[in-house]
Each structure stands twice: as structure tokens, then as C-alpha cells.
Write a protein that holds these residues in place. Structure first.
Motif, PDB file in Angstrom:
ATOM      1  N   ALA A   1       0.843  -1.209   0.000  1.00  0.00           N
ATOM      2  CA  ALA A   1       0.000   0.000   0.000  1.00  0.00           C
ATOM      3  C   ALA A   1       0.877   1.257   0.000  1.00  0.00           C
ATOM      4  O   ALA A   1       0.564   2.249  -0.660  1.00  0.00           O
ATOM      5  N   ASP A   2       1.990   1.206   0.749  1.00  0.00           N
ATOM      6  CA  ASP A   2       2.896   2.363   0.773  1.00  0.00           C
ATOM      7  C   ASP A   2       3.525   2.569  -0.606  1.00  0.00           C
ATOM      8  O   ASP A   2       3.657   3.690  -1.086  1.00  0.00           O
ATOM      9  N   LEU A   3       3.907   1.453  -1.232  1.00  0.00           N
ATOM     10  CA  LEU A   3       4.533   1.570  -2.555  1.00  0.00           C
ATOM     11  C   LEU A   3       3.534   2.125  -3.567  1.00  0.00           C
ATOM     12  O   LEU A   3       3.894   2.947  -4.415  1.00  0.00           O
ATOM     13  N   ALA A   4       2.280   1.695  -3.440  1.00  0.00           N
ATOM     14  CA  ALA A   4       1.262   2.218  -4.363  1.00  0.00           C
ATOM     15  C   ALA A   4       1.113   3.721  -4.175  1.00  0.00           C
ATOM     16  O   ALA A   4       0.999   4.484  -5.137  1.00  0.00           O
ATOM     17  N   MET A   5       1.149   4.170  -2.920  1.00  0.00           N
ATOM     18  CA  MET A   5       1.013   5.601  -2.664  1.00  0.00           C
ATOM     19  C   MET A   5       2.207   6.359  -3.240  1.00  0.00           C
ATOM     20  O   MET A   5       2.042   7.387  -3.898  1.00  0.00           O
ATOM     21  N   LEU A   6       3.405   5.841  -3.008  1.00  0.00           N
ATOM     22  CA  LEU A   6       4.589   6.555  -3.476  1.00  0.00           C
ATOM     23  C   LEU A   6       4.632   6.620  -5.000  1.00  0.00           C
ATOM     24  O   LEU A   6       5.033   7.628  -5.584  1.00  0.00           O
TER      25      LEU A   6
ATOM     26  N   GLY B   1     -14.804   2.642   5.106  1.00  0.00           N
ATOM     27  CA  GLY B   1     -13.877   2.867   4.015  1.00  0.00           C
ATOM     28  C   GLY B   1     -13.538   4.333   3.894  1.00  0.00           C
ATOM     29  O   GLY B   1     -13.742   5.118   4.822  1.00  0.00           O
ATOM     30  N   PHE B   2     -13.081   4.707   2.725  1.00  0.00           N
ATOM     31  CA  PHE B   2     -12.573   6.057   2.529  1.00  0.00           C
ATOM     32  C   PHE B   2     -13.694   7.089   2.493  1.00  0.00           C
ATOM     33  O   PHE B   2     -14.732   6.889   1.845  1.00  0.00           O
ATOM     34  N   ARG B   3     -13.468   8.200   3.198  1.00  0.00           N
ATOM     35  CA  ARG B   3     -14.334   9.353   3.060  1.00  0.00           C
ATOM     36  C   ARG B   3     -13.537  10.536   3.574  1.00  0.00           C
ATOM     37  O   ARG B   3     -12.823  10.416   4.568  1.00  0.00           O
TER      38      ARG B   3
ATOM     39  N   ILE C   1      -5.016  12.709   1.619  1.00  0.00           N
ATOM     40  CA  ILE C   1      -6.312  12.274   1.090  1.00  0.00           C
ATOM     41  C   ILE C   1      -6.126  11.044   0.197  1.00  0.00           C
ATOM     42  O   ILE C   1      -6.844  10.053   0.300  1.00  0.00           O
ATOM     43  N   LYS C   2      -5.107  11.105  -0.658  1.00  0.00           N
ATOM     44  CA  LYS C   2      -4.847   9.956  -1.529  1.00  0.00           C
ATOM     45  C   LYS C   2      -4.486   8.727  -0.699  1.00  0.00           C
ATOM     46  O   LYS C   2      -4.938   7.614  -0.968  1.00  0.00           O
ATOM     47  N   ARG C   3      -3.684   8.963   0.310  1.00  0.00           N
ATOM     48  CA  ARG C   3      -3.257   7.852   1.155  1.00  0.00           C
ATOM     49  C   ARG C   3      -4.466   7.181   1.808  1.00  0.00           C
ATOM     50  O   ARG C   3      -4.582   5.961   1.839  1.00  0.00           O
TER      51      ARG C   3
ATOM     52  N   LEU D   1      -6.385   5.123  -0.723  1.00  0.00           N
ATOM     53  CA  LEU D   1      -5.740   3.845  -1.043  1.00  0.00           C
ATOM     54  C   LEU D   1      -5.885   2.857   0.113  1.00  0.00           C
ATOM     55  O   LEU D   1      -5.992   1.657  -0.094  1.00  0.00           O
ATOM     56  N   ALA D   2      -5.867   3.387   1.348  1.00  0.00           N
ATOM     57  CA  ALA D   2      -5.964   2.505   2.512  1.00  0.00           C
ATOM     58  C   ALA D   2      -7.416   2.188   2.851  1.00  0.00           C
ATOM     59  O   ALA D   2      -7.677   1.354   3.714  1.00  0.00           O
TER      60      ALA D   2
END
Ligand code: ADP
Ligand code: ZN
Ligand code: ZN
Length: 736
Positions: free
Chosen positions: A83-88, A219-221, A345-347, A350-351
Motif C-alpha cells: 500500500a505504501d509503494l502504491a502511494m509513493l 472505508g474512505f471518506r 487524502i490519496k493515502r 488507497l488505505a
């Protein structure tokens, strides 16, 4: 030539070089294939570099004879999770920044090299019953083991590696032997979260609504909590964090400035019995590594930090909070120019977790997102303590008697405040004594030799200083241009205001807080302590005072000069004005006594001051958004800025003109992207270099990014780009 393929084990590596691609390497036969997130050593040109594996692959576009083998694998366990690699990777694409440099920014300094991660130093060892017995039996053939036993016996909480190392550099072997004999055991690590230390206050209806909304998001909000200063936003964060910690998950809390948030930290520590790490500049690299490892290993519950903490990996992320979301310091202004709010926000997305942005004065970008329904908005209009907001009045400098920048009513108000035994705070965003030195005979002004800027006179040091490049000169005794025997100073800085107040109120204790008076470590804290203890009667300071700190004893705030912000070229100036006045005003009158804010201006009719007086964020935002829309500025458009600078005049501009032609050719396929004419920067010369810039604008994100990726590639490939220093800033905050 055929591409390498089939069967070969290859890895794609991000290297800390200013190139945006990944590099393929072969894993030598018989070596285990490193997982994504592990560091590896690789040959690169004539050097060997350390990089991070981002992916495994079976084929490469490189011909097999050009594929090199990995030199070594540094980590057996990945440092960064998928997940960290996807964010980076997303960040590198979004900001068009070399992915290797992005990865490096996400790692603590001690993990950027090729050393395997050191053992987590927060492990502790303690004595067992067998150990006590051996100690009681006295020293035998192993004196070092005996010393370790004795030292451990004195420390019930156990000792960590750093403490044991002090006993002997050979502690490890002795300890291992004692562990083998069951004389010493590793102490269990503290639970990340153990519970509450205090009962939270009953939430107000507004808080309850926000807490419920955030708690219900699966989830994300993205939530925007807009609440006036002191309305209980921090209390909302604490309640949301509590729920996440109780689920065994971790929270990341971002703040704009850590030096000014000891109050926040102590509120967290008073509330939670938990492992809380605060990442601040006072940490040693080892401490920083440990905090990073605790977060990545899931051993800490809460991580509090500034901008760069947005990259700290969490084993079990549950919630991200970004306090004072409007603060411009969330944007990195050089090198890797990311915005921590947008990354956060992106992080979170993704999480798959919620993110909470909080502010008394949300950025127009976030507020617009809330109005559009992309963010969920909660507003708090009252303080739970029922303390009212300060009354705000304008003082018309053009029609009032003024002495050295202080108008008569402001002076009288300070006097009355003193007479009541209360504190006043004067805000002026200009340090030094006077912003200009001037010859009354010929009009000469002291200029920085290296910048298009005036020099500021610092009287205590008796130096002329440039606030843009750091140039220091001495004050001429006579005019260098016409020989006039006396040059004079114009305008006021904090040093001058301090002086004037001292003359107006002889005997008053005045504390000046700006970059000049807080250079030494600990000085800011000392001064703030004196203010809180009530020793200081009047405070004078720059925007250092506007952030985060509450001054309950202050009942009067004077804003010495807000006109710079009314007439700035920056399209964000009116937003800054509203934020600044609201934030400074929010520092005062928190206790029972209501506060007053006096704003000195030459333009009391300015429409921008009306919502400021009425504390009317919605009215301000309506006006500002209408203006932005009419002028095609964010949040209605998206911007990117190509900056260039060079030692020769016009070199940067000529480069940008060439890049402008390139851009126009490329933009043919993305018609919604508008490429502006290059212009010299507002301050064209700075630190001896000539600067220019080129703005690109689009109503839509996707075509802008398509265009930028191609344009950036073309710029990198152009030979001209080597004649200047250039950078591409996506979503620039500072355009001038
Ligand atoms: P903000 O973060 O919006 O500035 P805080 O959370 O710091 O606001 O709250 C301001 C003050 O009000 C603090 O002293 C806090 O302890 C108090 N407070 C916050 N929420 C409540 C509540 N529900 N009941 C009582 N006091 C509260
Ligand atoms: Zn002169
Ligand atoms: Zn300068």
C-alpha cells in the motif's frame, strides 16, 4: 536484439537519481528474489547505488546483454508495504517527480543508505528468577555477565540496547548467553493502546454530529470539520481517535508546526494511555528511526508530525487527521513539491480509511470540495465554553493620529488593557526595525545587491539585511548617491513597534516574538512561558504568533498593518488575510473575558474586511469563490508552474520561451490545457539569479496531467534545460 524475457527473475528498482523511470535488474541465479519494498544494491554507471524494489517482473524492454545483476539484497523483510509503494508511485506520477527520490523522502535518513535496519531499540530486557539467583550467587567466571545482571537488577522496567551498550561494547554476546540460560528475558513490549486516562467531556450537539459522521464512514471518506477557533475540533479528533484505537488500529495526526503544539501533545497524552510518537525536529536520527519502526511495526498507536510525517508507514492504519488544513506550510516549496493535504487524502483513499481535515478557515479548495459534495462538511459555530468571539473593529489610519505606526485608539486600548491587568498582542508580519532606508535629498533607497528587493534595517544589530537572500550590509552614514549627511528609515517592523510601545508605556514588560528573537534553541519556549506566566504585558510578533498557541490572558489583539494583504498580486492574498485575522483573533479571549481585535488599515471600505469583522467565513468564501471563478483560478482550474532561473539576465526567459513553443505543439492534442506566456518573476532577481515562470492552466485534471507528463519529458530531453535551473510545480501555492 530481443527483449529479456521468460523465466528470468527481474526486479524494477527505484533509484535516488533525478530520473523518473524505474530500472530493471536481474536477480542472480540461486539468489532469492527480493520482495517489493526491500532495498537492494545495484550497479549504476560506474557507481553502486541503493534503491527500493517496486515490483518483480519477468520481462524487460532492455536487451538481455544490457541487463545487469543485482549486487546485493539489503533487506530480507520489506521496509515498505504494497500500500505504501502504491502511494509513493501515485505521488511520483502526480507530481512528476523521480520515484526514487520520492521513496527516499519516505524513508528515515538511517534507512536511506545500505545498512540493514537496526534492531528495534525499544526492546527491553529484564531479569528472571533464575537471573536473580545467579546474581545472588555472586560473580563467577563471567564478569561482564555479572555486571549486566547487576544493572538489570537495579532497573525494574528493564534496560534497552542503548543502556546496555553503555556497560560494554561487548554487551550483546554476554546478553545472548544470559538469555540462553533463562537468566534474562525480553520484556514484553507495551501495548500500543491500553485505554483512556480520563473521561472525555460530553460532546456538544455539533461535535456529536461530526463524531457520528466520521465514525459511520466505512472505508474512505474525506471529512471537512469547519469550526470557529475554540469550537472543539481537537475534541472531535480525540473522540474519533479513541474509537479507532479501541479497534486496535493506528492514527496519523498531521499539524502544520510542531514547535507550537506542545499543548496538543499533552492533550493526547492526558487522554490516552498509549504509545504516542511525536516526530519533531529535535529528534536524533536514531529516535526518528525508532518512531518510524514503531509505526511501521504497529507498535505505536498515534503518530503526530508535520508535513513529511504523511509518509510514515502504518501497519494498521485506521484514520488520518490533518489539523489547520488551510496552512500553506503543508506544501513543500522546493525540491519534491508535494502537498501533504492532497497526499493524505490519496493515502486514505488507497488505505480505505477516513481522513479528517479541520480548520477555522478552510482553504477555498477544500471548502469548494465540500460544497460540491466530494467532502463531507461539518460546521461548528459556537464554543462549548460559551466564550464569545472577539469583537473586531477597523481603525482608519488615514483619519486618525498615528505615531510610529500605532494609532491613538490602539494606544489607548493597550493602556486600558494594561490598567485592567490583562495582556495585549500586537501582530505585524515584518521583522526588523524598518523595511526601508531612504535619502530624503535624492530619493535613494537601500537595495539588496543580489535581489530586486529593499534591505531591512535591523537596529539592534545595526545591520541592513535582505529577507530574501540573507545578504547583510552595514548602514551608510551618508547617502552613497548624493552625499547627503543623513539617511532616514521608513516604515515599521516588529523591532520598531516594540521600541515605540516601550516609549509609550515606560516600565511595561514587552515580549517580542519573531525569527530574530527566537533563533536559539529553546528561546521560543522560554518567551512563551513568560507570556503564559503573565509576566509579559504586551506581546509583539510576526505570524509565529498566529499558529496553534492559545494565550488565555490576552484580551486585546492589534493588527498593525493588513494593507499589504489587501493589495497583493497574489490571488490568494484575500484568503490569507481572512485566515490570518481569524487565527490571530482566535488566540485571544478564550477565558471568561471577551476579547477585542483592532485592525489598522488605510482602506476600511475594502469589501474584504467586512466578512472579517463579522467572523463570516461563508460570506468571505462566497465572495472569494466568485472572484476565483471569474478569473479562472483554483479551485475552478488546476495550475502547474514551470520555474526557471539562471545567472544571466534573460537566460531563464529565453529557456521558457523555447519551452512555451514546445508546449504549444504538445497542447494541440489536449485543447483544454491553456499555456500562458512566460513572464519574468515578480521579484525577477533573487540571490543573484534571474528568474522567470510559465503558467499552465486547465479546467480538467486528466488532460493537464497527460500534457504535463509529455511536456516534462520533452523538457528533460531538451539541451536547453541544461542552461538553467528549472522545476515544475504541480498545484503551486506560491505563484510569485
Ligand atoms: P479547537 O480545536 O476547535 O480550537 P478545542 O477542542 O481545543 O477547540 O476546544 C476548545 C476548548 O473547549 C478546550 O478547552 C476544550 O477542552 C473545551 N471543550 C471542547 N469540547 C468540549 C465539550 N464537549 N465540553 C466541554 N468543553 C469542551
Ligand atoms: Zn541622496
Ligand atoms: Zn537579497
Amino acid at each position: 536484439m530481443t527483449a529479456a524475457s521468460a523465466g528470468a527473475d527481474l526486479v524494477q528498482v527505484a533509484l535516488p537519481v533525478p530520473l523518473r523511470q524505474l530500472f530493471d535488474y536481474r536477480v542472480p541465479a540461486g539468489t532469492m528474489v527480493p520482495e517489493p519494498g526491500c532495498r537492494v544494491r545495484v550497479p549504476f554507471g560506474r557507481r553502486t547505488l541503493t534503491g527500493v524494489v517496486l515490483a518483480r517482473t519477468a520481462r524487460s524492454d532492455l536487451p538481455p546483454e544490457r541487463l545487469k545483476n543485482l549486487a546485493a539484497i539489503v533487506d530480507r523483510q520489506p521496509l515498505l508495504a504494497p500500500a505504501d509503494l502504491a502511494m509513493l508511485t501515485w505521488i511520483a506520477d502526480y507530481y512528476l517527480h523521480p520515484v526514487g527520490e520520492v521513496c527516499a523522502a519516505a524513508l528515515p535518513v538511517l534507512l536511506r543508505g545500505d545498512k540493514p535496519p537496526r534492531e528495534a531499540e525499544d526492546r527491553r530486557w529484564h531479569l528472571t528468577t533464575a537471573g536473580r539467583e545467579r546474581l545472588a550467587a555472586g560473580a563467577g567466571r563471567a564478569p561482564l555477565q555479572f555486571r549486566l545482571l547487576a544493572a538489570l537488577a537495579e532497573n525494574d522496567a528493564g534496560l534497552d540496547a542503548a543502556a546496555l551498550r553503555l556497560l560494554s561494547p561487548r554487551w550483546r554476546t554476554a546478553l545472548d548467553a544470559l538469555v540462553r540460560d533463562d537468566c534474562v528475558a525480553m520484556a514484553p513490549l507495551p501495548e500500543a493502546y491500553r485505554g483512556l486516562r480520563e473521561d472525555p467531556p460530553a460532546a456538544t450537539p455539533g461535535q456529536a454530529e461530526a463524531i457520528a459522521a466520521i465514525g459511520q464512514s466505512h472505508g474512505f471518506r474525506c471529512h471537512l470539520v469547519h469550526g470557529i477557533t475554540g469550537s472543539g475540533k481537537t475534541e472531535i479528533y480525540l473522540r474519533c481517535i479513541e474509537r479507532v484505537l479501541a479497534q486496535g488500529r493506528q492514527c496519523l495526526v498531521l499539524v502544520p508546526e510542531i514547535a507550537l503544539t506542545p499543548q496538543l501533545e499533552s492533550r493526547f497524552r492526558n487522554r490516552f494511555d498509549a504509545v504516542i510518537d511525536v516526530l519533531h525536529s529535535g529528534l536524533t536520527e536514531t529516535q526518528r528511526l525508532q518512531a518510524w519502526q514503531r509505526a511501521a511495526g504497529g507498535r505505536s498507536a498515534v503518530v503526530i508530525g508535520t508535513r513529511s510525517a504523511v509518509f510514515v508507514p502504518l501497519a494498521r492504519p485506521g484514520l488520518v487527521i490533518l489539523d489547520e488544513e488551510h496552512d500553506p506550510s503543508y506544501k513543500q516549496q522546493e525540491g519534491f513539491r508535494y502537498h501533504a493535504r492532497d497526499v493524505a487524502i490519496k493515502r486514505a483513499s488507497l488505505a480505505g480509511i477516513p481522513v479528517v481535515l479541520g480548520s477555522a478557515t478552510p482553504s477555498l479548495e477544500s471548502y469548494h470540495n465540500a460544497l460540491q459534495g466530494r467532502f463531507q462538511l461539518t460546521q461548528l459555530h459556537e464554543r462549548p465554553t460559551r466564550a464569545g468571539l472577539p469583537a473586531v473593529h477597523l481603525l482608519d489610519l488615514a483619519h486618525l493620529p498615528v505615531e510610529h505606526g500605532i494609532s491613538r485608539p490602539l494606544r489607548d486600548a493597550i493602556g486600558a488593557c494594561r490598567a485592567r491587568g490583562e495582556q495585549s498582542l500586537l501582530f505585524l508580519n515584518r521583522r526588523g526595525f524598518a523595511p526601508a532606508i531612504y535619502c530624503p535629498a535624492c530619493g535613494w533607497l537601500a537595495h539588496c545587491p543580489r535581489c530586486d528587493a529593499r534591505l531591512t534595517w535591523h537596529r539592534a544589530a545595526d545591520r541592513l539585511r535582505c529577507h530574501h537572500c540573507g545578504h547583510v550590509g552595514s548602514r551608510p552614514r551618508q547617502c552613497p548617491q548624493c552625499g547627503e549627511p543623513e539617511v532616514i528609515s521608513l516604515g515599521q517592523g516588529t523591532e520598531n513597534i516594540h521600541d515605540t510601545l516601550q516609549q509609550l508605556f515606560p516600565g511595561a514588560v514587552i515580549e517580542r516574538i519573531d525569527r530574530d528573537t527566537t533563533r536559539r534553541r529553546g528561546e521560543l519556549e522560554q518567551r512563551l512561558t513568560r507570556v503564559h506566566a503573565g509576566e509579559a504585558e504586551i506581546l509583539v510578533g510576526t505570524q509565529m504568533l498566529s499558529k496553534g498557541h492559545d494565550f488565555p490572558g490576552v484580551t486585546l489583539v492589534g493588527i498593525v498593518d493588513c494593507d499589504q494583504l489587501l493589495f497583493s498580486a497574489d490571488f490568494r492574498a484575500s484568503e490569507r488575510l481572512f485566515q490570518l485575522v481569524t487565527q490571530v483573533a482566535g488566540r485571544c479571549g478564550r477565558a471568561e473575558r471577551p476579547g477585542t481585535v483592532l485592525i489598522q488599515t488605510r482602506f476600511p471600505q475594502s469589501p474584504w474586511l467586512q466578512p472579517v469583522i463579522r467572523h463570516d467565513y461563508a460570506a468571505f468564501a462566497d465572495m472569494a469563490l466568485a472572484e476565483r471563478q471569474a478569473a479562472d483560478y483554483p479551485p475552478y482550474t488546476h495550475l502547474a508552474l514551470l520555474r526557471a532561473e539562471a545567472a544571466g539576465r534573460n537566460v531563464a526567459l529565453a529557456f521558457l520561451e523555447a519551452m512555451h513553443r514546445l508546449a504549444q505543439e504538445l497542447a494541440v492534442t489536449t485543447p483544454s490545457v491553456e499555456v500562458m506566456e512566460p513572464l519574468p518573476s515578480l521579484m525577477e532577481k533573487r540571490a543573484g539569479r534571474y528568474r522567470a515562470q510559465l503558467l499552465v492552466q486547465s479546467r480538467q485534471r486528466a488532460p493537464l496531467h497527460q500534457f504535463l507528463a509529455r511536456w516534462r519529458g520533452a523538457i528533460e530531453a531538451s539541451r536547453r534545460s541544461r542552461t538553467v535551473r528549472w522545476s515544475l510545480d504541480v498545484d503551486p501555492v506560491d505563484l510569485y
